[in-house]
Write a protein that holds these residues in place. Structure first.
Motif, PDB file in Angstrom:
ATOM      1  N   TRP A   1      12.218  -0.676   2.541  1.00  0.00           N
ATOM      2  CA  TRP A   1      11.993   0.343   3.557  1.00  0.00           C
ATOM      3  C   TRP A   1      11.364   1.595   2.942  1.00  0.00           C
ATOM      4  CZ3 TRP A   1      14.439   5.060   2.966  1.00  0.00           C
ATOM      5  CH2 TRP A   1      15.536   5.095   2.102  1.00  0.00           C
ATOM      6  N   PHE A   2      10.572   2.299   3.762  1.00  0.00           N
ATOM      7  CA  PHE A   2       9.853   3.482   3.306  1.00  0.00           C
ATOM      8  C   PHE A   2       9.810   4.513   4.429  1.00  0.00           C
ATOM      9  CE2 PHE A   2       8.074  -0.309   1.413  1.00  0.00           C
ATOM     10  CZ  PHE A   2       8.076  -0.024   0.056  1.00  0.00           C
TER      11      PHE A   2
ATOM     12  N   GLN B   1       7.867   2.323  -8.465  1.00  0.00           N
ATOM     13  CA  GLN B   1       8.820   1.583  -9.302  1.00  0.00           C
ATOM     14  C   GLN B   1       9.706   0.632  -8.490  1.00  0.00           C
ATOM     15  OE1 GLN B   1       8.375   1.919 -12.549  1.00  0.00           O
ATOM     16  NE2 GLN B   1       6.796   3.438 -12.015  1.00  0.00           N
ATOM     17  N   LEU B   2       9.596   0.683  -7.166  1.00  0.00           N
ATOM     18  CA  LEU B   2      10.454  -0.153  -6.331  1.00  0.00           C
ATOM     19  C   LEU B   2      10.028  -1.616  -6.430  1.00  0.00           C
ATOM     20  CD1 LEU B   2      12.748  -0.149  -4.157  1.00  0.00           C
ATOM     21  CD2 LEU B   2      10.934  -0.078  -2.443  1.00  0.00           C
ATOM     22  N   LEU B   3      10.975  -2.495  -6.673  1.00  0.00           N
ATOM     23  CA  LEU B   3      10.713  -3.927  -6.749  1.00  0.00           C
ATOM     24  C   LEU B   3      10.627  -4.485  -5.323  1.00  0.00           C
ATOM     25  CD1 LEU B   3      10.428  -6.481  -8.503  1.00  0.00           C
ATOM     26  CD2 LEU B   3      12.930  -6.727  -8.351  1.00  0.00           C
ATOM     27  N   LEU B   4       9.443  -4.915  -4.945  1.00  0.00           N
ATOM     28  CA  LEU B   4       9.251  -5.456  -3.607  1.00  0.00           C
ATOM     29  C   LEU B   4       9.785  -6.893  -3.536  1.00  0.00           C
ATOM     30  CD1 LEU B   4       5.654  -4.137  -2.818  1.00  0.00           C
ATOM     31  CD2 LEU B   4       7.835  -3.214  -2.047  1.00  0.00           C
ATOM     32  N   PRO B   5      10.321  -7.294  -2.392  1.00  0.00           N
ATOM     33  CA  PRO B   5      10.905  -8.633  -2.278  1.00  0.00           C
ATOM     34  C   PRO B   5       9.852  -9.733  -2.235  1.00  0.00           C
ATOM     35  CG  PRO B   5      10.991  -7.512  -0.159  1.00  0.00           C
ATOM     36  CD  PRO B   5      10.501  -6.496  -1.160  1.00  0.00           C
TER      37      PRO B   5
ATOM     38  N   SER C   1       0.833  -1.206   0.000  1.00  0.00           N
ATOM     39  CA  SER C   1       0.000   0.000   0.000  1.00  0.00           C
ATOM     40  C   SER C   1       0.867   1.255   0.000  1.00  0.00           C
ATOM     41  CB  SER C   1      -0.921  -0.012   1.221  1.00  0.00           C
ATOM     42  OG  SER C   1      -1.681   1.176   1.298  1.00  0.00           O
ATOM     43  N   ILE C   2       1.925   1.275   0.831  1.00  0.00           N
ATOM     44  CA  ILE C   2       2.818   2.433   0.887  1.00  0.00           C
ATOM     45  C   ILE C   2       3.584   2.585  -0.424  1.00  0.00           C
ATOM     46  CG2 ILE C   2       4.813   3.423   2.067  1.00  0.00           C
ATOM     47  CD1 ILE C   2       3.906   1.937   4.577  1.00  0.00           C
ATOM     48  N   ALA C   3       4.048   1.456  -0.978  1.00  0.00           N
ATOM     49  CA  ALA C   3       4.851   1.511  -2.205  1.00  0.00           C
ATOM     50  C   ALA C   3       4.074   2.104  -3.370  1.00  0.00           C
ATOM     51  CB  ALA C   3       5.342   0.105  -2.556  1.00  0.00           C
ATOM     52  N   ARG C   4       2.775   1.867  -3.434  1.00  0.00           N
ATOM     53  CA  ARG C   4       1.961   2.398  -4.536  1.00  0.00           C
ATOM     54  C   ARG C   4       2.041   3.915  -4.605  1.00  0.00           C
ATOM     55  NH1 ARG C   4      -4.007   0.403  -4.292  1.00  0.00           N
ATOM     56  NH2 ARG C   4      -4.053   1.744  -6.131  1.00  0.00           N
ATOM     57  N   ILE C   5       2.181   4.549  -3.462  1.00  0.00           N
ATOM     58  CA  ILE C   5       2.222   6.020  -3.413  1.00  0.00           C
ATOM     59  C   ILE C   5       3.657   6.532  -3.345  1.00  0.00           C
ATOM     60  CG2 ILE C   5       1.533   8.039  -2.059  1.00  0.00           C
ATOM     61  CD1 ILE C   5      -0.866   6.363  -1.085  1.00  0.00           C
ATOM     62  N   GLN C   6       4.461   5.886  -2.497  1.00  0.00           N
ATOM     63  CA  GLN C   6       5.794   6.408  -2.189  1.00  0.00           C
ATOM     64  C   GLN C   6       6.836   6.043  -3.245  1.00  0.00           C
ATOM     65  OE1 GLN C   6       5.949   8.480   0.120  1.00  0.00           O
ATOM     66  NE2 GLN C   6       7.707   8.307   1.467  1.00  0.00           N
ATOM     67  N   ALA C   7       6.785   4.811  -3.724  1.00  0.00           N
ATOM     68  CA  ALA C   7       7.830   4.342  -4.649  1.00  0.00           C
ATOM     69  C   ALA C   7       7.256   3.270  -5.570  1.00  0.00           C
ATOM     70  CB  ALA C   7       9.014   3.796  -3.858  1.00  0.00           C
TER      71      ALA C   7
ATOM     72  N   LEU D   1      16.023  10.616   1.056  1.00  0.00           N
ATOM     73  CA  LEU D   1      15.932   9.195   1.393  1.00  0.00           C
ATOM     74  C   LEU D   1      14.477   8.867   1.715  1.00  0.00           C
ATOM     75  CD1 LEU D   1      19.062   8.738   3.721  1.00  0.00           C
ATOM     76  CD2 LEU D   1      18.856   8.178   1.300  1.00  0.00           C
ATOM     77  N   ILE D   2      13.788   8.232   0.779  1.00  0.00           N
ATOM     78  CA  ILE D   2      12.361   7.948   1.023  1.00  0.00           C
ATOM     79  C   ILE D   2      11.997   6.472   0.887  1.00  0.00           C
ATOM     80  CG2 ILE D   2      11.590  10.266   0.380  1.00  0.00           C
ATOM     81  CD1 ILE D   2      10.715   9.038  -2.336  1.00  0.00           C
ATOM     82  N   ALA D   3      12.786   5.674   0.151  1.00  0.00           N
ATOM     83  CA  ALA D   3      12.453   4.267  -0.033  1.00  0.00           C
ATOM     84  C   ALA D   3      13.625   3.535  -0.650  1.00  0.00           C
ATOM     85  CB  ALA D   3      11.220   4.116  -0.937  1.00  0.00           C
ATOM     86  N   GLY D   4      13.658   2.224  -0.442  1.00  0.00           N
ATOM     87  CA  GLY D   4      14.720   1.424  -1.050  1.00  0.00           C
ATOM     88  C   GLY D   4      14.662  -0.009  -0.584  1.00  0.00           C
ATOM     89  N   ARG D   5      15.686  -0.767  -0.965  1.00  0.00           N
ATOM     90  CA  ARG D   5      15.810  -2.167  -0.603  1.00  0.00           C
ATOM     91  C   ARG D   5      17.055  -2.384   0.250  1.00  0.00           C
ATOM     92  NH1 ARG D   5      13.595  -6.236  -4.341  1.00  0.00           N
ATOM     93  NH2 ARG D   5      15.670  -7.227  -4.431  1.00  0.00           N
ATOM     94  N   LEU D   6      16.960  -3.321   1.186  1.00  0.00           N
ATOM     95  CA  LEU D   6      18.092  -3.705   2.024  1.00  0.00           C
ATOM     96  C   LEU D   6      18.452  -5.142   1.675  1.00  0.00           C
ATOM     97  CD1 LEU D   6      16.946  -2.341   5.517  1.00  0.00           C
ATOM     98  CD2 LEU D   6      18.613  -1.292   3.969  1.00  0.00           C
ATOM     99  N   ASP D   7      19.618  -5.318   1.105  1.00  0.00           N
ATOM    100  CA  ASP D   7      20.078  -6.640   0.697  1.00  0.00           C
ATOM    101  C   ASP D   7      21.300  -7.008   1.519  1.00  0.00           C
ATOM    102  OD1 ASP D   7      20.810  -8.946  -0.512  1.00  0.00           O
ATOM    103  OD2 ASP D   7      21.054  -8.136  -2.523  1.00  0.00           O
ATOM    104  N   GLY D   8      21.065  -7.426   2.746  1.00  0.00           N
ATOM    105  CA  GLY D   8      22.167  -7.803   3.630  1.00  0.00           C
ATOM    106  C   GLY D   8      22.657  -6.687   4.524  1.00  0.00           C
TER     107      GLY D   8
END
Length: 295
Positions: free
Chosen positions: A227-228, A214-218, A206-212, A242-249
Motif C-alpha cells: 500500500w502507498f 526499499q519496500l519489498l513488493l509482493p 512506479s509509485i514504489a520507486r519514488i515513495q518507498a 504512514l506512507i507505505a507498507g505491506r499487508l500480510d493478512g
C-alpha cells in the motif's frame, strides 16, 4: 454430459470503434489523416487482432460450446462455473475480466507480440488447442494470482486484480483517517493505492520507486499486498508518517473525512464504490484468486 464451454474475451479494435462512429472506411481514413495518424497502421492492427481471433477460434475443439464477449459487455455477461476463459488482447484486458470470475481458468493470448508486455497474455494464438487440451485433462500449470478487495461499512464491495485506488472523485485532496498495523493517522493526500503482486509490475512499481524504494513488493501468487499514500500533505492537523507498507493478512482501514471519496479497481472509475463522510472502508486480500494458465 454437458460439453465444456470456452468464452473468448476481446476488445473491439480501434478500427472497429472508429468505423462504428464514422460509418465508412473513407470517413475513418479522413478522420485519422486529419490527426496525423496513419489509416494503414490502424487497419493493420485490426487485421492482426482479427487473425489472432480466427486462429484462437480454430483451436477450440469442435465439440465444445463457445461464446464471445467484448470488454464493454463484461458486466452483463453470465460466466458459468465450468467455463474456460480465453482472453485475446492486452494484459489490461485480463484485469478487466478478473473481477467477474470465480476460479475459472484463464488463458491469456497475445495478438500483438512485441507491443504488449505479455505478463498476463503470454501465449501465442497458435497454442490455443494444446492449452485447452491440458486444461481439459487437468494437467495445465496454473498461477493462483492474489486479488485485492475493498469493503465498506454499508456492505458495498469491490475486487481487483492489480490495485484498488481510494481518493477524491475530482482528483483533489482526499481527507481521511488512516489505520494500519494498529497505528492511526489523519491525512490529506492524492489518495491511497493498495496493490497485489500482479499490480507490482505496473502502477505500484512506479509509485514504489519514488515513495518507498526499499519496500519489498509482493510476488503475484504471494498472499501479501503493498500500500502507498500518494503525495501526503503535512499540516497542523494532518500527518505523513504512514506512507507505505505491506499487508500480510491484516487489513488497511480508512474513515472518510471528505464529502465524498471513491474506491475503484484496475483503473476503471466507472465501476466504483461511493463513500460518504464518516463511512469506513477496509482493504485487504480477497478470498478469490485469478487462475491464469501458464503452461
Amino acid at each position: 454430459m454437458v460439453a465444456p464451454r470456452v468464452v473468448v474475451v476481446h476488445r473491439a479494435s480501434e478500427w472497429t470503434e472508429l468505423l462504428a462512429r464514422h460509418g465508412t472506411r473513407g470517413q475513418v481514413a479522413f478522420f485519422l489523416q486529419q490527426r496525423d495518424q496513419s489509416p494503414a497502421e490502424v487497419s493493420a492492427r485490426h487485421d492482426e487482432l482479427d487473425a489472432a481471433l480466427s486462429t484462437v477460434a480454430a483451436g477450440i475443439p469442435s465439440d465444445w460450446r463457445r461464446a464471445t464477449v467484448e470488454r464493454a459487455e463484461l458486466s452483463r455477461f453470465a460466466f458459468e462455473p465450468e467455463d474456460v476463459v480465453l482472453v485475446v488482447g492486452q494484459d489490461g484486458l485480463v484485469a478487466n475480466v478478473a473481477k467477474y470470475l470465480d476460479a475459472q481458468p484463464v488463458i491469456g493470448v497475445d495478438p500483438a507480440p512485441g507491443r504488449n508486455a505479455g505478463v498476463l497474455v503470454p501465449h501465442a494464438p497458435a497454442a490455443t488447442a494444446a492449452l485447452l487440451a491440458r486444461v481439459r485433462q487437468g494437467i495445465a500449470a496454473v498461477h493462483e494470482r492474489t486479488m485485492v478487495e475493498a469493503r465498506s461499512d454499508d456492505s458495498q464491495s469491490l475486487v481487483a486484480l492489480n490495485e484498488i485506488m481510494i481518493g477524491q472523485p475530482g482528483h483533489q485532496s482526499a481527507r481521511y483517517l488512516l489505520e494500519v498495523g494498529g497505528i492511526v493517522e489523519r491525512q490529506s493526500s492524492s489518495g491511497i493505492i493498495v496493490g497485489t503482486g500482479t499490480g507490482a509490475s505496473g502502477w505500484c512499481r512506479s509509485i514504489a520507486r519514488i515513495q518507498a524504494p526499499q519496500l519489498l513488493l509482493p510476488e503475484p501468487t504471494e498472499q501479501v499486498l503493498a500500500w502507498f499514500v500518494r503525495e501526503p500533505w503535512p499540516s497542523p492537523t494532518t500527518g505523513v508518517d504512514l506512507i507505505a507498507g505491506r499487508l500480510d493478512g491484516d487489513r488497511l482501514a480508512l474513515r472518510v473525512e471528505s464529502d465524498t471519496l471513491v474506491a475503484f479497481g484496475d483503473g476503471i472509475e466507472s465501476d466504483r464504490l461511493s463513500l460518504r463522510w464518516g463511512q469506513r472502508v477496509t482493504v485487504g486480500i480477497s478470498p478469490r484468486t485469478l487462475r491464469t494458465v501458464v503452461a
